[in-house]
Scaffold this motif. Structure first.
Motif, PDB file in Angstrom:
ATOM      1  N   MET A 193      37.411  38.505  47.249  1.00 56.44           N
ATOM      2  CA  MET A 193      36.114  39.167  47.195  1.00 56.44           C
ATOM      3  C   MET A 193      36.176  40.362  46.251  1.00 56.44           C
ATOM      4  O   MET A 193      35.187  40.708  45.598  1.00 56.44           O
ATOM      5  CB  MET A 193      35.691  39.613  48.593  1.00 56.44           C
ATOM      6  CG  MET A 193      34.318  40.159  48.662  1.00 56.44           C
ATOM      7  SD  MET A 193      33.898  40.453  50.393  1.00 56.44           S
ATOM      8  CE  MET A 193      32.297  41.167  50.210  1.00 56.44           C
TER       9      MET A 193
ATOM     10  N   TYR B  76      35.463  39.058  42.745  1.00 59.65           N
ATOM     11  CA  TYR B  76      34.024  38.794  42.591  1.00 59.65           C
ATOM     12  C   TYR B  76      33.282  40.119  42.425  1.00 59.65           C
ATOM     13  O   TYR B  76      32.433  40.268  41.546  1.00 59.65           O
ATOM     14  CB  TYR B  76      33.460  38.064  43.820  1.00 59.65           C
ATOM     15  CG  TYR B  76      33.591  36.561  43.800  1.00 59.65           C
ATOM     16  CD1 TYR B  76      32.637  35.767  43.176  1.00 59.65           C
ATOM     17  CD2 TYR B  76      34.655  35.915  44.424  1.00 59.65           C
ATOM     18  CE1 TYR B  76      32.723  34.386  43.167  1.00 59.65           C
ATOM     19  CE2 TYR B  76      34.762  34.538  44.430  1.00 59.65           C
ATOM     20  CZ  TYR B  76      33.795  33.781  43.797  1.00 59.65           C
ATOM     21  OH  TYR B  76      33.882  32.407  43.787  1.00 59.65           O
ATOM     22  N   SER B  77      33.613  41.097  43.278  1.00 53.49           N
ATOM     23  CA  SER B  77      32.924  42.392  43.250  1.00 53.49           C
ATOM     24  C   SER B  77      33.163  43.125  41.936  1.00 53.49           C
ATOM     25  O   SER B  77      32.247  43.752  41.396  1.00 53.49           O
ATOM     26  CB  SER B  77      33.394  43.268  44.411  1.00 53.49           C
ATOM     27  OG  SER B  77      33.114  42.640  45.641  1.00 53.49           O
TER      28      SER B  77
END
Length: 115
Positions: free
Chosen positions: A60, A63-64
């Motif tokens: 994540m 992605y962030s």
């Protein structure tokens, strides 16, 4: 042995795939090459390609970071914000007492009242 994709619910896989495609589209709209975006996000081009495919095995954080580099990171904090958690707030409200009882002998006053 189960794979990562076999353990993730299908609706989640679809959402990740859409997110990946949206990231790719945002990169293309900005006319940023994959190598440039990968360098700015401090990830490999392979990882960026996996993100753009919506691979659930990518962290994540990656992605962030890509969303941050593209200027699309504002919505991340809202994903699980308590004000948007309708079910959680409903459950919390159900557990609220119907009335509040004051302990006997206190007369509704605090410890220091009457001193």
């Amino acid at each position: 042995m189960p794979t990562i994709q076999s353990t993730i619910p299908l609706p989640v896989l679809r959402l990740l795939r859409k997110l990946g495609h949206d990231i790719r589209d945002a990169r293309l709209r900005r006319r940023i090459r994959t190598v440039t975006l990968a360098e700015r996000a401090l990830i490999s081009r392979t990882t960026l390609h996996r993100i753009e495919r919506g691979d659930p095995g990518v962290s994540m954080g990656n992605y962030s970071t890509v969303l941050f580099v593209l200027g699309l990171h504002d919505g991340i904090a809202e994903l699980a914000d308590r004000s948007r958690d309708v079910l959680g707030l409903d459950l919390l409200e159900e557990r609220l007492p119907q009335r509040v009882r004051v302990p006997r002998g206190s007369g509704g006053r605090g410890r220091t009242a009457g001193r």
